[in-house]
Design an enzyme around this catalytic site. Structure first.
Site, PDB file in Angstrom:
ATOM      1  CE  LYS A 103      -3.699   2.293   2.579  1.00  0.00           C
ATOM      2  NZ  LYS A 103      -4.523   2.265   3.803  1.00  0.00           N
ATOM      3  CG  LEU A 104       1.971   5.102  -2.878  1.00  0.00           C
ATOM      4  CD1 LEU A 104       3.128   4.312  -3.442  1.00  0.00           C
ATOM      5  CD2 LEU A 104       1.307   5.925  -3.960  1.00  0.00           C
ATOM      6  CB  SER A 105      -0.617   4.895   3.054  1.00  0.00           C
ATOM      7  OG  SER A 105      -0.921   3.575   3.421  1.00  0.00           O
ATOM      8  CE  LYS A 106       0.245   0.693   6.380  1.00  0.00           C
ATOM      9  NZ  LYS A 106      -0.077   1.260   7.705  1.00  0.00           N
ATOM     10  CB  THR A 107       6.157   2.759   0.112  1.00  0.00           C
ATOM     11  OG1 THR A 107       5.021   2.893  -0.753  1.00  0.00           O
ATOM     12  CG2 THR A 107       6.239   1.326   0.602  1.00  0.00           C
TER      13      THR A 107
END
Length: 305
Positions: free
Chosen positions: A230-234
Site C-alpha cells: 500500500k502506497l501509504s506505507k511507502t
C-alpha cells in the site's frame, strides 16, 4: 434531520488533514471529480478534521491549496467537520431516544476475548468517559451494489458488532459524522478509496436507522507501489508538486486505468482537465488493487526538489 433533496449528481472529496495531498489522495480526488463532471453534476470538498491528535497543523489549508493548483475547484463552500458537532449531537440524541444507541463502559481490554467485537457489555468497571455505540442486532446483514466492486454484503453482527458513534475521549466517530454530513450536503454518489469499502455497510445501517437516503457508492482501488505494498506505507506521504501539476495529473490519470496518450498533447492544465473530462471511461478503472501500481512516481516532490 432533513437531507437536501436533489436529483443532480453530487459527489465529494473528503480528506483528513493528517499531511499533504499525496498521490493516493490525488487519484481519489481526480476520480471523484471526473465522475461528477462526466455526470454533469457537482463536486464538493469536506475536510474531515475529527481527530485533533492526528491532525497536522496547516495540513488542511495545504490540501486545499494543492487541489486549487490542480484545477479541482469545489462547487460550493468547503465544509469542516470540526464546525459541525451540533449536527452529530442531534443525530446521536435521535438514536439514543429510539433505543438504537447506548452508553458503553467497556474498554478495549474488556473486549479482548471477543477480538474487539462488541456484542454485549462486559465492563470490569464503570468509566468516567463511556463511549456510545450503535446497537447491532443479531442477524443484521447489509448488502449494496458498488460501482466498481459489484455486490458487497456484510454480516454486521458477526463481523463488526455494536460500533462506536462517540468515542470515550469525547471525539466523534467517523461513521456517524460521514453519514450526517453526506445527508446534509445532499451527496448522491460517494467515490472514494477501497480502504473504506468495509465501512460502507455500517454507514448504510446508520442511514437506515436515521431515516436518511443512501447514496450510490464506487470505491477506487488503493494505489500500490511496484512491490504490491500500500502506497501509504511507502511513498504516499510524499507530496505532489502543485507548481508543475501536469506530470502528477497524468500519473493519476494513468493510475485510474485511462489511456496515457489521451493527455500527451495537453500543454496546459485547463486543456488537460477538459480532455480528461471528455475522455474519461469509468469501465477502465481497475477493479483490484494489484492493477493499480504507482511507478513511475511522476509529479511527486522528492527530497532533492
Amino acid at each position: 434531520m432533513p437531507a437536501q433533496p436533489t436529483s443532480l449528481h453530487r459527489g465529494r472529496f473528503a480528506p483528513s488533514p493528517t499531511g499533504p495531498l499525496h498521490l493516493g489522495s490525488l487519484v481519489a480526488a481526480l476520480g471523484s471529480w471526473l465522475i461528477a463532471r462526466r455526470a454533469g453534476g457537482q463536486w464538493l470538498v469536506r475536510i474531515e478534521d475529527l481527530d485533533p491528535p492526528r491532525e497536522v497543523a496547516g495540513a488542511a489549508d495545504a490540501q486545499l491549496a494543492a487541489l486549487h493548483a490542480f484545477g479541482l475547484h469545489p462547487d460550493g463552500a468547503v465544509v469542516r467537520q470540526s464546525d459541525r458537532g451540533h449536527l452529530y449531537q442531534a443525530a446521536l440524541e435521535t438514536l439514543l431516544s429510539r433505543g438504537n444507541a447506548f452508553v458503553c463502559h467497556c474498554s478495549r481490554r474488556d473486549l479482548l476475548e471477543s477480538n474487539g467485537i462488541h456484542r454485549a457489555c462486559v465492563p470490569r468497571a464503570r468509566r468516567d468517559d463511556p463511549a456510545i455505540r450503535l446497537r447491532v442486532h443479531a442477524g443484521t446483514r447489509v448488502a449494496f451494489d458498488d460501482g466498481f466492486h459489484g455486490r458487497v454484503e456484510q454480516d454486521l453482527e458477526r463481523e463488526v458488532g455494536d460500533f462506536v458513534l462517540r468515542r470515550a475521549d469525547g471525539l466523534w466517530a467517523y461513521q456517524l459524522a460521514v453519514v450526517v454530513d453526506d445527508a446534509a450536503q445532499g451527496i448522491t454518489d460517494v467515490v472514494r478509496g477501497a480502504d473504506l469499502l468495509a465501512s460502507t455497510p455500517r454507514q448504510i445501517l446508520l442511514q437506515q436507522r436515521l431515516g436518511l437516503p443512501t447514496p450510490r457508492h464506487a470505491h477506487l482501488p488503493l494505489v500500490l507501489d511496484p512491490d504490491g505494498r500500500k502506497l501509504s506505507k511507502t511513498l504516499e506521504s510524499l507530496p505532489i508538486d502543485g507548481r508543475d501539476p501536469i506530470p502528477a495529473l497524468r500519473t493519476a490519470w494513468r493510475l485510474l486505468g485511462q489511456p496515457p496518450e489521451a493527455l500527451e498533447r495537453s500543454a496546459t492544465l485547463a486543456e488537460a482537465l477538459a480532455t480528461a473530462t471528455a475522455a474519461f471511461d469509468p469501465s477502465r478503472v481497475p477493479r483490484t488493487p494489484g492493477d493499480l501500481l504507482a511507478a513511475p512516481h511522476n509529479g511527486l516532490v522528492t527530497d532533492d526538489a
